[in-house]
Design a protein around this motif. Structure first.
Motif, PDB file in Angstrom:
ATOM      1  N   SER A   8       0.810  -1.214  -0.064  1.00 56.56           N
ATOM      2  CA  SER A   8      -0.172   0.145   0.083  1.00 56.56           C
ATOM      3  C   SER A   8       0.856   1.398  -0.156  1.00 56.56           C
ATOM      4  O   SER A   8       0.561   2.422  -0.814  1.00 56.56           O
ATOM      5  CB  SER A   8      -0.810   0.002   1.316  1.00 56.56           C
ATOM      6  OG  SER A   8      -1.806  -1.127   1.254  1.00 56.56           O
ATOM      7  N   GLU A   9       2.010   1.212   0.671  1.00 56.43           N
ATOM      8  CA  GLU A   9       3.033   2.286   0.779  1.00 56.43           C
ATOM      9  C   GLU A   9       3.338   2.642  -0.814  1.00 56.43           C
ATOM     10  O   GLU A   9       3.510   3.738  -1.001  1.00 56.43           O
ATOM     11  CB  GLU A   9       4.100   2.207   1.840  1.00 56.43           C
ATOM     12  CG  GLU A   9       3.444   1.983   3.096  1.00 56.43           C
ATOM     13  CD  GLU A   9       2.921   0.703   3.616  1.00 56.43           C
ATOM     14  OE1 GLU A   9       3.271  -0.403   2.766  1.00 56.43           O
ATOM     15  OE2 GLU A   9       2.192   0.889   4.408  1.00 56.43           O
ATOM     16  N   GLN A  10       3.719   1.556  -1.355  1.00 54.64           N
ATOM     17  CA  GLN A  10       4.411   1.861  -2.835  1.00 54.64           C
ATOM     18  C   GLN A  10       3.324   2.542  -3.676  1.00 54.64           C
ATOM     19  O   GLN A  10       3.428   3.418  -4.465  1.00 54.64           O
ATOM     20  CB  GLN A  10       4.613   0.628  -3.542  1.00 54.64           C
ATOM     21  CG  GLN A  10       6.037  -0.009  -2.748  1.00 54.64           C
ATOM     22  CD  GLN A  10       6.119  -1.431  -3.078  1.00 54.64           C
ATOM     23  OE1 GLN A  10       5.410  -2.134  -3.282  1.00 54.64           O
ATOM     24  NE2 GLN A  10       7.713  -1.614  -3.541  1.00 54.64           N
ATOM     25  N   GLU A  12       0.761   4.261  -2.620  1.00 53.88           N
ATOM     26  CA  GLU A  12       0.596   5.883  -2.176  1.00 53.88           C
ATOM     27  C   GLU A  12       1.575   6.481  -2.646  1.00 53.88           C
ATOM     28  O   GLU A  12       1.472   7.575  -3.001  1.00 53.88           O
ATOM     29  CB  GLU A  12       0.652   5.804  -0.493  1.00 53.88           C
ATOM     30  CG  GLU A  12      -0.630   5.273  -0.007  1.00 53.88           C
ATOM     31  CD  GLU A  12      -0.325   5.124   1.602  1.00 53.88           C
ATOM     32  OE1 GLU A  12       0.158   5.792   2.126  1.00 53.88           O
ATOM     33  OE2 GLU A  12      -1.399   4.625   2.191  1.00 53.88           O
ATOM     34  N   ARG A  13       2.875   6.045  -2.790  1.00 55.83           N
ATOM     35  CA  ARG A  13       3.964   6.789  -3.282  1.00 55.83           C
ATOM     36  C   ARG A  13       3.855   7.281  -4.842  1.00 55.83           C
ATOM     37  O   ARG A  13       3.862   8.251  -5.141  1.00 55.83           O
ATOM     38  CB  ARG A  13       5.279   6.181  -3.090  1.00 55.83           C
ATOM     39  CG  ARG A  13       6.406   6.776  -3.873  1.00 55.83           C
ATOM     40  CD  ARG A  13       7.781   6.862  -3.027  1.00 55.83           C
ATOM     41  NE  ARG A  13       8.834   7.559  -3.755  1.00 55.83           N
ATOM     42  CZ  ARG A  13       9.282   8.505  -4.033  1.00 55.83           C
ATOM     43  NH1 ARG A  13       8.281   9.816  -3.813  1.00 55.83           N
ATOM     44  NH2 ARG A  13      10.320   8.762  -4.558  1.00 55.83           N
ATOM     45  N   VAL A  14       3.444   6.067  -5.478  1.00 61.05           N
ATOM     46  CA  VAL A  14       3.148   6.510  -6.889  1.00 61.05           C
ATOM     47  C   VAL A  14       1.883   7.419  -6.972  1.00 61.05           C
ATOM     48  O   VAL A  14       1.844   8.303  -7.776  1.00 61.05           O
ATOM     49  CB  VAL A  14       2.740   4.949  -7.503  1.00 61.05           C
ATOM     50  CG1 VAL A  14       2.148   5.287  -8.982  1.00 61.05           C
ATOM     51  CG2 VAL A  14       3.960   4.114  -7.552  1.00 61.05           C
ATOM     52  N   LYS A  16       1.046   9.887  -4.962  1.00 60.46           N
ATOM     53  CA  LYS A  16       1.746  11.230  -4.587  1.00 60.46           C
ATOM     54  C   LYS A  16       2.691  11.894  -5.765  1.00 60.46           C
ATOM     55  O   LYS A  16       2.401  12.964  -5.924  1.00 60.46           O
ATOM     56  CB  LYS A  16       2.670  10.818  -3.475  1.00 60.46           C
ATOM     57  CG  LYS A  16       3.005  12.276  -2.873  1.00 60.46           C
ATOM     58  CD  LYS A  16       4.051  12.256  -1.658  1.00 60.46           C
ATOM     59  CE  LYS A  16       4.641  13.639  -1.343  1.00 60.46           C
ATOM     60  NZ  LYS A  16       5.542  13.381  -0.054  1.00 60.46           N
ATOM     61  N   LEU A  17       3.349  10.886  -6.297  1.00 59.31           N
ATOM     62  CA  LEU A  17       4.230  11.286  -7.496  1.00 59.31           C
ATOM     63  C   LEU A  17       3.081  11.854  -8.716  1.00 59.31           C
ATOM     64  O   LEU A  17       3.344  12.814  -9.482  1.00 59.31           O
ATOM     65  CB  LEU A  17       5.161  10.289  -8.058  1.00 59.31           C
ATOM     66  CG  LEU A  17       6.242   9.898  -7.265  1.00 59.31           C
ATOM     67  CD1 LEU A  17       6.674   8.607  -7.911  1.00 59.31           C
ATOM     68  CD2 LEU A  17       7.153  11.125  -7.040  1.00 59.31           C
ATOM     69  N   ARG A  19       0.265  13.227  -8.044  1.00 54.43           N
ATOM     70  CA  ARG A  19      -0.547  14.277  -7.599  1.00 54.43           C
ATOM     71  C   ARG A  19      -1.984  13.659  -7.381  1.00 54.43           C
ATOM     72  O   ARG A  19      -2.893  14.562  -7.789  1.00 54.43           O
ATOM     73  CB  ARG A  19      -0.535  15.593  -8.356  1.00 54.43           C
ATOM     74  CG  ARG A  19       0.796  16.054  -8.465  1.00 54.43           C
ATOM     75  CD  ARG A  19       1.442  16.557  -7.314  1.00 54.43           C
ATOM     76  NE  ARG A  19       2.523  17.524  -7.246  1.00 54.43           N
ATOM     77  CZ  ARG A  19       3.663  17.082  -7.113  1.00 54.43           C
ATOM     78  NH1 ARG A  19       4.088  15.930  -6.756  1.00 54.43           N
ATOM     79  NH2 ARG A  19       4.747  17.741  -7.216  1.00 54.43           N
ATOM     80  N   SER A  21      -5.067  11.941  -4.946  1.00 53.02           N
ATOM     81  CA  SER A  21      -5.524  11.532  -3.611  1.00 53.02           C
ATOM     82  C   SER A  21      -6.414  10.428  -3.860  1.00 53.02           C
ATOM     83  O   SER A  21      -7.482  10.454  -4.246  1.00 53.02           O
ATOM     84  CB  SER A  21      -6.286  12.813  -2.995  1.00 53.02           C
ATOM     85  OG  SER A  21      -6.783  12.669  -1.874  1.00 53.02           O
ATOM     86  N   ARG A  31      -3.670  -1.102  -5.785  1.00 54.30           N
ATOM     87  CA  ARG A  31      -2.537  -2.340  -5.356  1.00 54.30           C
ATOM     88  C   ARG A  31      -2.825  -3.542  -6.106  1.00 54.30           C
ATOM     89  O   ARG A  31      -1.777  -4.176  -6.676  1.00 54.30           O
ATOM     90  CB  ARG A  31      -2.421  -2.450  -3.946  1.00 54.30           C
ATOM     91  CG  ARG A  31      -1.261  -3.218  -3.452  1.00 54.30           C
ATOM     92  CD  ARG A  31      -1.546  -3.601  -1.737  1.00 54.30           C
ATOM     93  NE  ARG A  31      -2.620  -4.299  -1.475  1.00 54.30           N
ATOM     94  CZ  ARG A  31      -2.544  -5.468  -1.408  1.00 54.30           C
ATOM     95  NH1 ARG A  31      -1.435  -6.210  -1.855  1.00 54.30           N
ATOM     96  NH2 ARG A  31      -3.750  -6.269  -0.989  1.00 54.30           N
TER      97      ARG A  31
END
Length: 99
Positions: A8-10, A12-14, A16-17, A19, A21, A31
């Motif tokens: 899930s963190e990966q 979320e990082r993608v 964020k990159l 932009r 939400s 995922r």
């Protein structure tokens, strides 16, 4: 071949990159989808393509018949703007995207 499950963190990082939400439900859905895509790319990378010649086009452009590039009649400004949702004189009006 092993399955590459993204965290899930990966995701979320993608997001964020990009932009974006995302809600927790969307993160879980993406995922799964992104993990499937990464697995498929892994399958493609395992193929032996050493004997395959690189191509720029899917078809042979040299033998594809093309029409002659001939100047034809153009639309009048009125015809071109007939279905425009907004216009000013002979110009299309579009929503402003940069503030």
């Amino acid at each position: 071949m092993t399955t590459m499950a993204l965290t899930s963190e990966q995701v979320e990082r993608v997001a964020k990159l990009a932009r974006l939400s995302l809600s927790n439900d969307e993160i879980e859905g993406f995922r799964d989808q992104l993990s499937t895509i990464v697995d498929y790319i892994g399958k493609l990378q395992s193929l032996d393509v050493s004997g395959v010649e690189p191509t720029v086009h899917a078809v042979d452009v040299e033998s594809t018949p093309l029409r002659e590039d001939v100047v034809g009649e153009s639309l009048t400004p009125g015809e071109a703007l007939a279905n425009a949702p907004a216009k000013a004189g002979t110009l299309f009006l579009v929503p402003r995207i940069i503030e």
